[in-house]
Design a protein around this motif. Structure first.
Motif, mmCIF file in Angstrom:
data_model
loop_
_atom_site.group_PDB
_atom_site.id
_atom_site.type_symbol
_atom_site.label_atom_id
_atom_site.label_comp_id
_atom_site.label_asym_id
_atom_site.label_seq_id
_atom_site.Cartn_x
_atom_site.Cartn_y
_atom_site.Cartn_z
ATOM 1 N N ARG A 114 0.846 -1.200 -0.128
ATOM 2 C CA ARG A 114 0.027 -0.096 0.163
ATOM 3 C C ARG A 114 0.762 1.099 0.052
ATOM 4 O O ARG A 114 0.486 2.272 -0.714
ATOM 5 N N TRP A 115 1.933 1.108 0.720
ATOM 6 C CA TRP A 115 2.867 2.516 0.945
ATOM 7 C C TRP A 115 3.449 2.627 -0.680
ATOM 8 O O TRP A 115 3.388 3.713 -1.097
ATOM 9 N N GLN A 116 3.612 1.662 -1.523
ATOM 10 C CA GLN A 116 4.299 1.695 -2.912
ATOM 11 C C GLN A 116 3.157 2.387 -3.515
ATOM 12 O O GLN A 116 3.575 3.060 -4.586
ATOM 13 N N THR A 117 1.680 1.911 -3.308
ATOM 14 C CA THR A 117 0.662 2.450 -4.126
ATOM 15 C C THR A 117 0.379 4.030 -3.991
ATOM 16 O O THR A 117 0.250 4.459 -4.989
ATOM 17 N N TRP A 118 0.615 4.288 -2.764
ATOM 18 C CA TRP A 118 0.567 6.074 -2.277
ATOM 19 C C TRP A 118 1.764 6.487 -3.127
ATOM 20 O O TRP A 118 1.585 7.727 -3.651
ATOM 21 N N GLY A 119 2.861 5.792 -2.903
ATOM 22 C CA GLY A 119 4.191 6.675 -3.580
ATOM 23 C C GLY A 119 3.872 6.683 -5.186
ATOM 24 O O GLY A 119 4.413 7.687 -5.859
ATOM 25 N N ASN A 120 3.452 5.919 -5.854
ATOM 26 C CA ASN A 120 3.141 5.809 -7.334
ATOM 27 C C ASN A 120 1.927 7.118 -7.640
ATOM 28 O O ASN A 120 2.103 7.660 -8.871
ATOM 29 N N LEU A 121 1.297 7.446 -6.600
ATOM 30 C CA LEU A 121 0.383 8.766 -6.899
ATOM 31 C C LEU A 121 1.003 9.990 -6.345
ATOM 32 O O LEU A 121 0.586 10.808 -7.053
ATOM 33 N N PHE A 122 1.598 9.809 -5.223
ATOM 34 C CA PHE A 122 2.030 11.327 -5.021
ATOM 35 C C PHE A 122 3.444 11.502 -4.641
ATOM 36 O O PHE A 122 3.775 12.485 -4.073
ATOM 37 N N GLY A 123 4.398 10.550 -5.221
ATOM 38 C CA GLY A 123 5.725 10.955 -5.232
ATOM 39 C C GLY A 123 6.528 10.552 -4.099
ATOM 40 O O GLY A 123 6.060 9.562 -3.449
ATOM 41 N N SER A 124 7.483 11.334 -3.650
ATOM 42 C CA SER A 124 8.248 10.764 -2.386
ATOM 43 C C SER A 124 7.526 11.316 -1.197
ATOM 44 O O SER A 124 6.917 12.100 -1.184
ATOM 45 N N PRO A 125 7.534 10.459 0.140
ATOM 46 C CA PRO A 125 6.921 10.716 1.254
ATOM 47 C C PRO A 125 7.876 11.894 1.952
ATOM 48 O O PRO A 125 8.758 12.066 1.750
ATOM 49 N N GLN A 126 7.144 12.235 2.966
ATOM 50 C CA GLN A 126 7.911 13.254 3.804
ATOM 51 C C GLN A 126 8.990 12.691 4.746
ATOM 52 O O GLN A 126 10.034 12.839 5.062
ATOM 53 N N SER A 127 8.556 11.337 5.193
ATOM 54 C CA SER A 127 9.319 10.672 5.926
ATOM 55 C C SER A 127 9.448 9.000 5.177
ATOM 56 O O SER A 127 8.413 8.391 5.204
ATOM 57 N N PRO A 128 10.539 8.526 4.566
ATOM 58 C CA PRO A 128 10.601 7.293 4.070
ATOM 59 C C PRO A 128 10.564 6.261 5.011
ATOM 60 O O PRO A 128 10.801 6.268 6.167
ATOM 61 N N LEU A 129 10.038 4.999 4.432
ATOM 62 C CA LEU A 129 9.986 3.932 5.212
ATOM 63 C C LEU A 129 11.025 3.222 5.355
ATOM 64 O O LEU A 129 11.480 2.515 4.287
ATOM 65 N N PRO A 130 11.599 2.923 6.469
ATOM 66 C CA PRO A 130 12.996 2.278 6.670
ATOM 67 C C PRO A 130 12.672 0.614 6.170
ATOM 68 O O PRO A 130 11.922 0.109 6.757
ATOM 69 N N GLU A 131 13.733 0.256 5.587
ATOM 70 C CA GLU A 131 13.739 -1.275 5.026
ATOM 71 C C GLU A 131 13.659 -2.232 6.330
ATOM 72 O O GLU A 131 12.997 -3.087 6.055
ATOM 73 N N ALA A 132 14.430 -1.774 7.168
ATOM 74 C CA ALA A 132 14.687 -2.628 8.373
ATOM 75 C C ALA A 132 13.412 -2.628 9.338
ATOM 76 O O ALA A 132 13.456 -3.553 10.260
ATOM 77 N N CYS A 133 12.527 -1.687 9.315
ATOM 78 C CA CYS A 133 11.445 -1.591 10.077
ATOM 79 C C CYS A 133 10.234 -2.509 9.913
ATOM 80 O O CYS A 133 10.038 -2.529 8.684
#
Length: 403
Positions: free
Chosen positions: A262-281
């Motif tokens: 879902r995070w990727q879907t939002w990224g496809n619509l609105f570009g870069s987030p204000q705070s990226p999602l850490p891979e290890a999180c």
């Protein structure tokens, strides 16, 4: 661990009442609290065998007194052969036509907003969903539901008022000008076409004791709730003993896959987030399946902070972060049959509350979360308070696929 699956059928009206502090009206609850089931079982055992409560190391002590006492969950309305769950506080439905689509085609459907709200906040957007059917307003949708063959069903019970006459104790006749009403759960639903059924569980470690308790419940004639001397509260209980199967790890992994997709879907619509999602999180949720009595530093609270959760689970994780909280409060009391006194009024966090956490140390948390699912969180967990489900599958239901 063993789990006794209970199916409770009402054979007479049930007076499962709750009275708000400071009020004079007793309202009927729509479910059977675990404390009511626990109290009725303990009371009947003591009536049949008064000395059982005084025997150290006996079955009664193992069930109700020891540190690892049996956990009696709430029994929620259900259908034949189904098991009910509590809808999370993040579930919403149409304001004008609420309800699951499977029950009525004109209903707007129900969907969850937890993951989309988290993504929207991270991308700097306001998440204000509308009904997918008519683009109308949506509001929180609460209650009990079950899933059968990918079909969602909501469950509730009908209630009515019974008017009674007071009895003069000296003459044993009706007392003039003394009438009172009791709100009760009907013994049948939908104009007598369906039985009133509830589903609940009892969890305990001793497999042999679990089998004995299940046979006792099936063969005994328990009465639940108030006004039992007036013919109310008669039930029939079916109890089946199963091995408790933990699906915590599978649900947590599925939740993280859905959230990142879902995070990727939002990224496809609105570009870069204000705070990226850490891979290890990694992420997980706690969904309250019953009211919980929570306290932090001797004060009542409705939020399970990271420090509280670490203490409850016995995990040392300074990186645990509380991302979102959806909770509210209410008050609960009750009657202690053993002492013949009212229980203290407790401030409780209401069932359906949702807490979203993130941590880079998910492997450490998986066994601890499974234990919390078995035993619950907060105080008075053997009475059914603080029952939780980790990463409810309902969080996977999005707006475009409302059910």
């Amino acid at each position: 661990m063993k789990e006794i699956q209970l199916t409770i059928q009402a054979l007479s009206p049930l007076a499962i009442g709750r009275q708000k502090p400071g009020g004079s009206i007793s309202e009927a609850q729509e479910y059977i609290p675990g404390s009511v089931i626990r109290g009725a079982v303990a009371s009947q055992i003591l009536r049949q065998s008064p000395q059982s409560g005084d025997q150290p190391g006996g079955d009664f002590q193992a069930l109700f007194v020891d540190e690892g006492a049996a956990v009696f969950s709430n029994a929620y309305p259900t259908g034949a052969g189904l098991r009910s769950h509590v809808l999370p506080a993040t579930a919403v439905s149409s304001k004008t036509s609420p309800g699951f689509r499977t029950e009525k085609p004109s209903n707007g459907g129900v969907f969850d907003t937890l993951i989309d709200s988290f993504c929207a906040e991270s991308y700097g957007h306001l998440y204000d969903p509308s009904c997918p059917q008519d683009s109308g307003r949506v509001e929180p949708f609460s209650g009990f539901y079950s899933l059968e063959d990918k079909q969602y069903h909501s469950h509730s019970v009908a209630t009515r008022l019974l008017t009674k006459v007071g009895i003069n104790r000296r003459r044993a006749t009706a007392q003039e000008q003394v009438l009172y009403s009791v709100q009760v759960i009907n013994e049948t639903q939908k104009k007598g076409r369906e039985d009133t059924l509830f589903s609940g569980t009892i969890r305990l470690e001793d497999g042999e004791l679990a089998q004995v308790l299940a046979e006792y419940l099936t063969s005994s004639s328990l009465r639940l709730g108030g006004s039992t001397s007036r013919g109310l509260g008669k039930v029939k209980i079916e109890a089946e003993v199963n091995d408790y199967q933990s699906e915590t790890e599978r649900r947590v992994n599925a939740f993280n896959q859905v959230l990142r997709s879902r995070w990727q879907t939002w990224g496809n619509l609105f570009g870069s987030p204000q705070s990226p999602l850490p891979e290890a999180c990694q992420f997980f949720t706690l969904d309250l399946q019953s009211d919980a009595i929570l306290s932090e530093q001797w004060r009542r609270t409705t939020v399970i902070s990271p420090a509280m959760l670490c203490q409850m689970a016995g995990v040392d994780d300074p990186d645990l972060t509380l991302q979102s909280t959806y909770s509210t409060y209410d008050y609960r009391s009750g009657w202690n049959a053993a002492w013949g006194l009212m229980k203290d009024v407790e401030l409780v966090t209401t069932k359906g509350a949702v807490y979203l956490y993130s941590t880079p140390n998910l492997e450490v948390w998986l066994p601890a979360l499974a234990t919390l699912e078995r035993r619950g969180v907060g105080d008075r967990t053997p009475e059914g308070f603080g029952q939780v489900q980790v990463c409810s599958k309902f969080h996977h239901v999005f707006r475009e696929a409302a059910v």
